[in-house]
Design an enzyme around this catalytic site. Structure first.
Site, PDB file in Angstrom:
ATOM      1  CG  HIS A 135       2.747  -6.537  -4.375  1.00  0.00           C
ATOM      2  ND1 HIS A 135       1.801  -6.071  -3.486  1.00  0.00           N
ATOM      3  CD2 HIS A 135       3.509  -5.475  -4.701  1.00  0.00           C
ATOM      4  CE1 HIS A 135       1.992  -4.793  -3.282  1.00  0.00           C
ATOM      5  NE2 HIS A 135       3.013  -4.389  -4.005  1.00  0.00           N
TER       6      HIS A 135
ATOM      7  CD  GLU B 250       0.030  -9.173  -2.594  1.00  0.00           C
ATOM      8  OE1 GLU B 250       1.170  -9.659  -2.417  1.00  0.00           O
ATOM      9  OE2 GLU B 250      -0.174  -7.956  -2.762  1.00  0.00           O
TER      10      GLU B 250
ATOM     11  CB  CYS C 131       5.329  -4.006  -1.388  1.00  0.00           C
ATOM     12  SG  CYS C 131       5.770  -2.752  -2.610  1.00  0.00           S
TER      13      CYS C 131
ATOM     14  NE  ARG D 226       7.840   5.384   0.803  1.00  0.00           N
ATOM     15  CZ  ARG D 226       6.951   6.375   0.834  1.00  0.00           C
ATOM     16  NH1 ARG D 226       7.241   7.512   1.435  1.00  0.00           N
ATOM     17  NH2 ARG D 226       5.777   6.222   0.250  1.00  0.00           N
TER      18      ARG D 226
ATOM     19  CB  ILE E  78       3.359  -2.677  -7.693  1.00  0.00           C
ATOM     20  CG1 ILE E  78       2.843  -3.928  -8.428  1.00  0.00           C
ATOM     21  CG2 ILE E  78       2.507  -1.466  -8.027  1.00  0.00           C
ATOM     22  CD1 ILE E  78       1.479  -4.396  -7.954  1.00  0.00           C
ATOM     23  NE  ARG E  79       3.257   3.787  -6.612  1.00  0.00           N
ATOM     24  CZ  ARG E  79       3.198   4.508  -5.508  1.00  0.00           C
ATOM     25  NH1 ARG E  79       4.116   5.401  -5.237  1.00  0.00           N
ATOM     26  NH2 ARG E  79       2.225   4.336  -4.672  1.00  0.00           N
TER      27      ARG E  79
ATOM     28  N   GLY F  87       0.866  -1.181   0.000  1.00  0.00           N
ATOM     29  CA  GLY F  87       0.000   0.000   0.000  1.00  0.00           C
ATOM     30  C   GLY F  87       0.891   1.216   0.000  1.00  0.00           C
ATOM     31  CD  GLU F  88       2.170   5.580  -0.913  1.00  0.00           C
ATOM     32  OE1 GLU F  88       1.664   4.980  -1.893  1.00  0.00           O
ATOM     33  OE2 GLU F  88       3.343   5.986  -0.891  1.00  0.00           O
ATOM     34  CB  SER F  89       5.457   2.748   3.637  1.00  0.00           C
ATOM     35  OG  SER F  89       6.045   3.703   2.795  1.00  0.00           O
TER      36      SER F  89
HETATM   37  N1  GLN Z   1       5.576   2.859  -3.112  1.00  0.00           N
HETATM   38  C1  GLN Z   1       4.937   2.403  -1.912  1.00  0.00           C
HETATM   39  C2  GLN Z   1       5.592   3.031  -0.688  1.00  0.00           C
HETATM   40  O1  GLN Z   1       6.674   3.515  -0.779  1.00  0.00           O
HETATM   41  C3  GLN Z   1       4.976   0.902  -1.815  1.00  0.00           C
HETATM   42  C4  GLN Z   1       4.244   0.309  -2.991  1.00  0.00           C
HETATM   43  C5  GLN Z   1       3.570  -1.001  -2.721  1.00  0.00           C
HETATM   44  O2  GLN Z   1       3.345  -1.412  -1.578  1.00  0.00           O
HETATM   45  N2  GLN Z   1       3.198  -1.620  -3.809  1.00  0.00           N
HETATM   46  O3  GLN Z   1       5.028   3.037   0.367  1.00  0.00           O
END
Ligand code: GLN
Length: 199
Positions: A177, A179, A86, A113, A141-142, A54-56
């Site tokens: 990821h 999952e 992630c 990140r 993913i990112r 998600g977004e840390s």
């Molecule tokens: N870019 C997100 C972060 O820095 C992590 C991306 C993800 O969990 N897929 O929090």
């Protein structure tokens, strides 16, 4: 035997992780009850715990606000397994290289990140992972990279010369990821092939 699994449900892929945990459990003849963790009071009932992506920044803020952060630390202190993926790995690290993330200090690594690039740079790669016989189809993913590995952490996989999966005691962290494919071997490795302390 039935395992109680907590999936931190602040953001991201809860159903997919629940599925992967159940498949991994079934392959060992076990059942898994999956609980969503949004508030304090759930983690103490869990045998295993998943910190999804998600977004840390958002995840770490919510964990601290709800007092879930202390419960996760106690879970690990008791020797119980965690899989952090992630953004979950960023939150679990000792250093997120970003003061907006309050890290849990569970995995002795410094992360970078978004080091593999922005959303457009998401990719899939077959990854050789210590403990798995065949490469694991890994979706990034990112994703963060692991910039520095401390003495307590062990690298399980690297991509392009950079570590992307690590273990620190009962905690496994991946920048990808696991999952998002039908392959549950990473969940298996983290949860069912790690000794679990009795609850
Ligand atoms: N870019 C997100 C972060 O820095 C992590 C991306 C993800 O969990 N897929 O929090």
């Amino acid at each position: 035997m039935t395992v109680t699994a907590g999936v931190v449900a602040v953001q991201g892929d809860v159903a997919e992780h629940a599925d992967a945990i159940q498949r991994a459990a079934a392959s060992h003849g076990e059942d898994a009850d999956v609980l969503e963790v949004r508030k304090s009071g759930v983690v103490p009932d869990c045998d295993i715990l998943l910190l999804p992506g998600g977004e840390s920044t958002a995840i770490s803020r919510l964990l601290a606000r709800e007092g879930i952060d202390e419960e996760i630390r106690a879970h690990v202190d008791a020797g119980k397994p965690v899989l952090a993926t992630c953004a979950g790995l960023i939150v679990a690290s000792t250093d997120a290289n970003d003061e907006r993330v309050e890290t849990l200090d569970l995995v002795d690594v410094t992360v970078d990140r978004n080091a593999f690039g922005r959303q457009v740079d998401s990719f899939e790669a077959p990854l050789d992972v210590d403990g798995l016989d065949e490469p694991f189809p890994s979706v990034f993913i990112r994703a963060p990279t692991i910039a520095d590995v401390g003495p307590d952490a062990e690298v399980l996989a690297s991509w392009d010369g950079r570590p992307v999966a690590v273990r620190d005691g009962p905690v496994v962290g991946t920048s990808f990821h696991p999952e998002l494919t039908s392959d549950s071997r990473i969940h298996d490795l983290a949860f069912f092939r790690t000794e679990r302390a009795p609850v």
